[in-house]
Scaffold this motif. Structure first.
Motif, short mmCIF file in Angstrom:
data_model
loop_
_atom_site.label_atom_id
_atom_site.label_comp_id
_atom_site.label_asym_id
_atom_site.label_seq_id
_atom_site.Cartn_x
_atom_site.Cartn_y
_atom_site.Cartn_z
N PRO A 130 9.01 64.50 70.28
CA PRO A 130 10.93 64.73 69.98
C PRO A 130 10.96 65.86 69.94
O PRO A 130 11.18 67.27 70.03
N LYS A 131 12.94 66.06 70.25
CA LYS A 131 13.16 66.96 70.26
C LYS A 131 12.99 67.81 68.68
O LYS A 131 13.06 67.20 67.78
N VAL A 153 14.32 65.96 65.33
CA VAL A 153 14.27 64.85 65.81
C VAL A 153 12.52 64.54 64.80
O VAL A 153 12.17 65.04 65.76
N TYR A 154 12.97 63.13 64.20
CA TYR A 154 11.23 62.75 63.56
C TYR A 154 11.30 61.31 62.93
O TYR A 154 12.48 60.41 63.11
N TYR A 164 11.88 56.34 69.31
CA TYR A 164 11.74 57.34 69.47
C TYR A 164 13.48 57.48 70.10
O TYR A 164 14.39 58.48 69.12
N ALA A 202 15.14 57.19 66.55
CA ALA A 202 14.94 58.86 66.00
C ALA A 202 16.17 59.45 66.20
O ALA A 202 16.51 60.28 65.93
N THR A 203 16.13 59.73 67.74
CA THR A 203 17.53 60.46 68.58
C THR A 203 18.99 59.81 68.05
O THR A 203 19.47 60.69 67.57
N THR A 204 18.84 58.31 67.65
CA THR A 204 20.09 57.77 67.40
C THR A 204 20.42 58.82 66.05
O THR A 204 21.65 58.99 65.65
N ARG A 205 19.45 58.35 65.22
CA ARG A 205 19.43 58.63 63.44
C ARG A 205 19.84 59.92 63.34
O ARG A 205 21.17 60.63 62.29
N ALA A 206 19.69 61.06 64.36
CA ALA A 206 19.50 62.85 64.16
C ALA A 206 20.62 62.76 64.86
O ALA A 206 21.69 63.84 64.57
N ASN A 265 23.86 64.74 62.59
CA ASN A 265 24.66 66.18 63.09
C ASN A 265 26.28 65.87 63.28
O ASN A 265 26.98 66.33 62.09
#
Length: 134
Positions: A15-16, A19-20, A109, A112-116, A120
């Protein structure tokens, strides 16, 4: 066990920053390292050849914490090790068993990216509201 010192030729599917995947993975049965050394899964077997520092670095990027992976520490769950193996060896289509479902790593992934991104955005909205009050 001999460990590879570097992963110079491996491009991990990690992940970036920020992002977890930790909320997607259950902390299920935990085992000692020797349990996973008996595994027949090719990627898990390759992970076993990596230094503990590499495994923990990947885990801290994936799960927001290291897993304390080592001979003297309790190990990690099967799901976590599958995710780490798939991420390190860039196998985003790897199927991860989660409960009764089978989920590809790329889907975890993406979630998790969407959630991050949502988190934000919420943080930015709170900062904008605080700026109006100041």
């Amino acid at each position: 066990m001999n460990s590879r010192a570097l992963l110079s030729k491996v491009k991990p599917f990690l992940p970036k920053e920020g992002v977890y995947l930790d909320s997607q993975i259950r902390k299920s049965s935990r085992h000692h390292r020797w349990f996973w050394e008996r595994s027949t899964d090719a990627n898990i077997f390759k992970v076993m050849a990596l230094p503990d520092e590499v495994i923990n670095a990947a885990a801290s990027r994936l799960f927001q914490e290291s897993v304390g992976f080592g001979i003297a520490y309790p190990g990690i769950s099967a799901i976590e090790l599958e995710v780490i193996a798939a991420a390190i060896f860039n196998v985003p289509k790897a199927q991860i068993q989660q409960g009764g479902k089978t989920i590809p790593l790329f889907l975890l992934y993406t979630r998790a990216t969407t959630r991050a991104a949502l988190k934000n955005r919420e943080n930015q909205e709170v900062q904008n509201a605080m700026a109006l009050l100041a």
